[in-house]
Design a protein around this motif. Structure first.
Motif, mmCIF file in Angstrom:
data_model
loop_
_atom_site.group_PDB
_atom_site.id
_atom_site.type_symbol
_atom_site.label_atom_id
_atom_site.label_comp_id
_atom_site.label_asym_id
_atom_site.label_seq_id
_atom_site.Cartn_x
_atom_site.Cartn_y
_atom_site.Cartn_z
ATOM 1 N N TYR A 73 0.862 -1.316 0.006
ATOM 2 C CA TYR A 73 -0.059 -0.011 0.019
ATOM 3 C C TYR A 73 0.822 1.280 0.077
ATOM 4 O O TYR A 73 2.038 1.304 0.816
ATOM 5 C CB TYR A 73 -1.028 0.075 1.237
ATOM 6 N N SER A 74 0.168 2.230 -0.553
ATOM 7 C CA SER A 74 1.062 3.659 -0.511
ATOM 8 C C SER A 74 0.173 4.665 -0.292
ATOM 9 O O SER A 74 -1.100 4.795 -0.669
ATOM 10 C CB SER A 74 1.517 3.773 -2.049
ATOM 11 N N ILE A 129 -4.980 5.689 5.850
ATOM 12 C CA ILE A 129 -4.851 4.387 5.187
ATOM 13 C C ILE A 129 -5.588 3.609 5.783
ATOM 14 O O ILE A 129 -5.830 3.218 7.135
ATOM 15 C CB ILE A 129 -3.493 4.184 4.782
ATOM 16 N N GLN A 130 -6.352 2.390 4.914
ATOM 17 C CA GLN A 130 -7.376 1.507 5.685
ATOM 18 C C GLN A 130 -6.622 0.087 4.903
ATOM 19 O O GLN A 130 -6.736 0.261 3.742
ATOM 20 C CB GLN A 130 -8.647 1.470 5.393
ATOM 21 N N THR A 148 1.649 -7.610 4.307
ATOM 22 C CA THR A 148 1.743 -6.468 3.350
ATOM 23 C C THR A 148 2.842 -5.318 3.837
ATOM 24 O O THR A 148 3.405 -5.450 5.220
ATOM 25 C CB THR A 148 0.264 -5.739 3.300
ATOM 26 N N GLU A 149 3.029 -4.500 2.929
ATOM 27 C CA GLU A 149 3.857 -3.409 3.468
ATOM 28 C C GLU A 149 3.337 -2.032 3.003
ATOM 29 O O GLU A 149 2.569 -1.961 1.904
ATOM 30 C CB GLU A 149 5.366 -3.411 2.596
ATOM 31 N N VAL A 150 3.605 -1.080 3.957
ATOM 32 C CA VAL A 150 2.899 0.153 3.834
ATOM 33 C C VAL A 150 3.979 1.298 3.412
ATOM 34 O O VAL A 150 5.037 1.211 4.484
ATOM 35 C CB VAL A 150 1.903 0.435 4.926
ATOM 36 N N PHE A 151 3.953 2.145 2.406
ATOM 37 C CA PHE A 151 4.815 2.804 2.186
ATOM 38 C C PHE A 151 4.541 4.207 2.243
ATOM 39 O O PHE A 151 3.206 4.594 1.684
ATOM 40 C CB PHE A 151 5.377 2.681 0.562
ATOM 41 N N ILE A 152 5.138 5.162 3.159
ATOM 42 C CA ILE A 152 4.846 6.410 3.242
ATOM 43 C C ILE A 152 5.374 7.551 2.340
ATOM 44 O O ILE A 152 6.608 7.460 2.200
ATOM 45 C CB ILE A 152 4.959 6.843 4.780
#
Length: 1007
Positions: free
Chosen positions: A147-148, A155-156, A218-222
């Motif tokens: 997710y980005s 973010i959800q 998952t991975e979250v990218f800010i």
């Protein structure tokens, strides 16, 4: 916060608050304390112990110390035979009760709980592919791979579970996440949501959702949004010594900016100061000097701005200027001026040459007065005298005129010739200039005759008076003649045709024509002055006489308009200034364009592309000139008549088979830049390139769209010459009335304005060049909501249960049916209640039915588009019969009407501001009463802050995130035709307020 030597009492909830002025933010977290595990000895030799007290050599080695007693976990013996559990696991839910009666199981509810636990322990597959149709999966939908989200946004993360009652755990970098204001957990049916509010760089991490032994990663990218400049720099014009402040405003408070001057980064070296306040940044120069003149830049991650700094010399007031003098020989000349500043020094110049003191020439400075004294004036002292204050663009000028005779008739006006005449009788005198006789006795040019004397006088000599004069004296005895050559000298005329012939980055080339009249004396040289357009202050560029008629002016500011004028200087003095030149602007040509490459070659054409120059300057770019020549030749041919603005160009009309060289120049007001030359020659010949389709990644699998949505597929391809593109649908040519197709040189577009089910199918794209071809097939599926299930039937009724079966809908919406939703309704109340959601089989068992009621059922079908609009209604009903033997009595209808009465009152509550609250009560009455909620005797109505629910007489008022002003008395009133009743309670909302160094609890109660 650090806790040293954690004990059990440290466990619990913690809260961290950050306050600044009138803003506040907080976060909560929990700390759990577990018993420490017993660590094994790292040094195994210490486990070997000898028995006895005699030291190292005593006793025998005791190996029992190496053994560690471990408790064995005893497996629980199943209460029921394993075969029964295998039967239950493979059976349908509707058959559970029959199997329980068959094997003598009396605790049906305990059996179901145990069976549920056994299924959780079994390994489950969650990749969406089932090997066993009866196998249950934990995840119906996993997290996306990544997710980005932009910094500061929320973010959800969503997953869907097969079991709506399953519990999940959320982990971040392996650490479990607890619910808080930042992390919000939501559960809707089988969907679990994790919402992360106000994302920061610390939230850039790996996340996982755990259900039993199943995990989804998952991975979250800010992403940090680029910092833009909201307020640009402004040009500044100051005087030497004044303070300079460049101000810029950016979009983010925490942004860093970089200041540069003329391409060099500025640092805190004492001269420059940097200041920051929120989104505003300043560059400060305390005392500006002429060295600070230039272009200043500020850079951020998403923009830049520039401004010019102009520093002018301080204005100096002239209290008394110097005056022209006309003196005779041996007299004293005194030039005197007075300025406003006593400390100002200066220099004296004569005809542009600095005056040096001597015994005869003296210069003095007393206070604000400056003097130049010349004793015993001589003819060579005549000329233009100038005083120039040091450090100021200012000059004071005056002229010294000399009266007297010079050698070679170099005479200043007035002009007078006295000629002695002798002869008897007295001769007659005749003055002539050429053939014209001069005989006037009065006027500017006249002749006065006396005894033995003739005077020729010219008052206020003019240039027309110059020439050869003749005097003739005659009497009867004869005649005599004499010639006099009169030469009129003056300062020269101003130079002519002053113009700018070329400009550079900070310079300009100036050219002019010599004066038409040199004043009768050869011109020694020229003096130049310049000024900015719109200004009235001229700045002298040279104090030494410049002999040439061309001059290179330097130290100008790029992008500023200037004007020039020129003075001519001869032995007499300095001319009047010439007419000002046309305004010109110092601008340098750009550097050469970069990365010149060949984009395409065909028979007779060549397509080029390039990047803009690295250095452009204030003049910008007006366009580009493209030139070409045959390899080995030296003559370059210009391909375009006017400059092209784009960074690409196709040169046409080239000879086929020749090797050509190309070059590109950038053009602006300063001229053409150096060329960017292609290193190797290009052969002008069509290049045959095999056709290749670049199918986008999302089209390599089935492409799914809903009915009514727009389909726009762009598929790039390559190949030379231009390939032939063909579309087929299910092996047949594409109907252009249903589908629009547009094809260019590099891609083809398939467009459907409103998708319908008939657009579904396999589409084949073919790209062909001669006998070479490339094909791809893509599958498009247009889906819609399914129709209702059919043949819904109650197949069996036992106890408080009913078994239902149905058939899949005729219209599945062009996609797989993912489940069913079953609802029941009592024929008395005819209110529908959901029994099961997302049921995958075309059958189910409805449990917990009420004895003595008759039920009807309806079933909705579901697919990826959602639930069907209509439901399938059961053909028959399920009657839950009463157990035991009864004697039917004549039915006597009882009057159930009653006025409303609250059986459970409202209770006073105290809540914390910001946390949702609810108050509940219960009411009884027939007919069903109307419910009214009031706050402080005011009807609440349709306020979105409040949610009012009525579930079988249980009344609930939900207050979303109450504030301090939501406290007060809440009243619930029930009304029907037989009467009314009401209950009330007091709600107290408590908030946290900061007061000095400690916290106080503030309670606001509204009555």
């Amino acid at each position: 916060m650090t806790i040293v030597k954690v004990v059990d009492g440290d466990a619990g909830g913690y809260r961290c608050e950050v306050t600044s002025k009138d803003k506040c933010d907080s976060c909560t977290f929990d700390i759990s304390v577990e018993a420490a595990e017993e660590t094994q000895q790292t040094n195994i030799l210490e486990a070997f112990k000898r028995s006895g007290d005699a030291g190292e050599d005593a006793g025998e080695l005791d190996f029992s110390g190496l053994l560690k007693k471990r408790e064995r976990k005893q497996k629980e013996e199943p209460e029921i035979d394993v075969d029964v559990w295998e039967i239950l696991k493979n059976a349908k839910p509707c058959d559970y009760e029959k199997i329980a009666f068959q094997y003598g199981i009396t605790d049906l509810r305990g059996m179901l709980k145990r069976l549920k636990k056994m299924r959780k322990v079994e390994p489950k597959k969650s990749d969406g592919f089932k090997s066993n149709p009866n196998e249950q999966f934990s995840f119906l939908k996993k997290l996306d791979p990544a997710y980005s989200v932009e910094k500061g946004k929320k973010i959800q993360l969503n997953v869907e579970l097969s079991d709506p009652n399953a519990q999940v755990r959320w982990l971040r970098n392996g650490q479990e996440i607890k619910p808080s204001a930042k992390y919000i957990f939501e559960s809707v049916g089988g969907i679990r949501k994790l919402t992360i509010n106000k994302c920061t760089l610390a939230d850039d991490a790996a996340y996982e959702c755990v259900v039993g032994e199943e995990k989804s990663f998952t991975e979250v990218f800010i992403q940090e949004p680029p910092v833009t400049i909201t307020k640009m720099l402004d040009d500044i014009h100051v005087v030497v010594g004044e303070k300079v402040e460049f101000e810029v405003e950016v979009s983010d408070e925490g942004a860093n900016v970089k200041w540069m001057k003329d391409g060099v980064e500025l640092s805190r070296d004492g001269k420059y100061r940097f200041k920051k306040d929120g989104t505003k940044h300043w560059l400060i120069i305390n005392e500006a000097t002429t060295e600070d003149i230039g272009t200043y830049y500020v850079y951020t991650s998403g923009g830049e701005s520039k401004a010019e700094l102009e520093v002018e010399e301080k204005e100096l007031q002239v209290l008394q200027s110097i005056a022209d003098l006309t003196l005779k020989a041996a007299e004293q000349a005194v030039f005197k001026c007075e300025v406003s500043d006593e400390k100002v020094t200066g220099k004296w110049f004569k005809d542009g040459v600095e005056v040096t003191p001597s015994n005869r020439i003296k210069m003095t400075h007393m206070g604000r007065t400056h003097k130049l004294v010349i004793d015993d004036v001589k003819p060579e002292d005549a000329g233009d005298y100038t005083f120039v204050p040091d450090g100021y663009a200012l000059s004071l000028s005056a002229k010294l005129n000399f009266l007297g005779k010079r050698e070679n008739q170099l005479i200043m006006y007035p002009l007078r010739f006295d000629v002695d005449i002798t002869g008897e009788p007295p001769p007659t005198v005749c003055w002539k200039k050429g053939d014209m006789e001069l005989s006037e006795a009065e006027g500017r040019v006249r002749v006065e005759t006396r005894k033995n004397l003739s005077c020729f006088i010219i008052e206020g000599a003019e240039r027309s008076d110059e020439g050869l004069y003749h005097i003739t004296v005659t009497n009867p005895a004869g005649e005599d003649k004499a010639d006099v050559m009169v030469k009129i000298v003056d300062v020269p005329d101003p130079p002519e045709n002053v113009k700018c012939t070329g400009v550079g980055e900070d310079s300009a080339s100036i050219q002019w024509d010599p004066p038409k009249f040199d004043g009768g004396v050869p011109v020694k040289g020229y003096l130049m002055e310049r000024k900015k357009k719109g200004s009235s202050r001229w700045t002298r560029l040279n104090f030494d006489i410049y002999e040439s008629t061309t001059y290179d002016a330097k130290k100008m500011i790029e992008g500023v308009l200037y004007e020039m004028r020129v003075f001519a200087v001869n032995g007499i003095g300095m001319s009047q200034p010439s007419a000002s030149s046309k305004p010109f602007m110092p601008i340098a040509p750009t550097s050469e364009p970069t990365r010149l490459t060949v984009e395409d070659v065909t028979d007779g054409t060549c397509a080029l592309k390039w990047l803009p120059p690295e250095r452009i300057g204030a003049g910008g770019i007006d366009g580009y000139i493209i030139e070409y020549c045959v390899e080995g030749a030296s003559e370059w041919v210009q391909a375009n008549e006017t400059p092209v603005e784009k960074n690409s160009y196709r040169v046409r009309g080239l000879p086929v088979g020749e090797k050509m060289l190309f070059r590109v120049r950038a053009v602006n007001i300063a001229g053409r830049s150096p060329p960017a030359v292609m290193a190797q020659a290009v052969t002008i010949r069509e290049i045959v390139e095999r056709p290749k389709i670049r199918l986008p990644r999302q089209l390599r699998t089935k492409y799914i769209k809903r009915v009514g949505e727009k389909v726009n597929l762009v598929i790039p391809f390559q190949g030379k010459p231009r390939p032939v593109v063909t579309w087929l649908k299910d092996g047949a040519p594409l109907d252009t009335k249903l589908v629009n197709v547009r094809t260019s040189d590099v891609d083809t577009i398939l467009f459907i304005r409103q998708a319908a089910k008939e657009h579904s199918g396999q589409y084949t794209l073919s790209v062909q060049i001669e006998n070479m071809e490339d094909k791809v097939t893509l599958e498009i599926q247009i889906v819609d909501k399914p129709g209702p299930p059919i043949a819904v039937t109650v197949t069996d009724v036992w106890g408080f249960n009913a078994a239902l079966e149905w058939k899949p809908p005729k219209d599945n919406g062009n996609c797989e049916i993912t489940g069913y939703t079953i609802q029941k309704a009592d024929l008395k109340t005819k209110e529908w209640f959901t029994v099961l959601e997302h049921n995958r089989r075309p059958s189910c068992t409805a449990s917990d039915l009420v004895m003595g009621n008759e039920y009807t059922f309806r079933v909705f079908s579901e697919n990826i588009c959602g639930m069907s609009d209509d439901a399938g209604i059961s053909k028959n009903t399920a009657v839950i019969a009463k157990t035991g033997t009864y004697i039917l009595q004549p039915y006597k209808e009882k009057d159930m009407c009653s006025s409303p009465k609250f059986i459970t009152p409202l209770i006073d509550r105290s809540v914390i501001a910001g946390y949702s609250a609810a108050i509940s009560c219960a009411v009884r009455g027939h007919p069903k009463p109307k419910i009214i909620w009031m706050k402080n005797k005011m009807i609440i109505g349709e306020d979105p802050k409040y949610l009012m629910q009525n579930n079988q007489g249980v009344l609930t008022l939900n207050i979303r995130k109450p504030s301090l002003f939501d406290g007060g008395k809440y009243t619930c009133k029930a009304i029907n035709d037989l009467g009314e009743d009401e209950v009330e309670c007091k709600l107290v909302v408590r908030g946290m307020a900061k007061n000095l160094n400690h916290h106080q609890c503030v309670t606001l109660t509204m009555t």
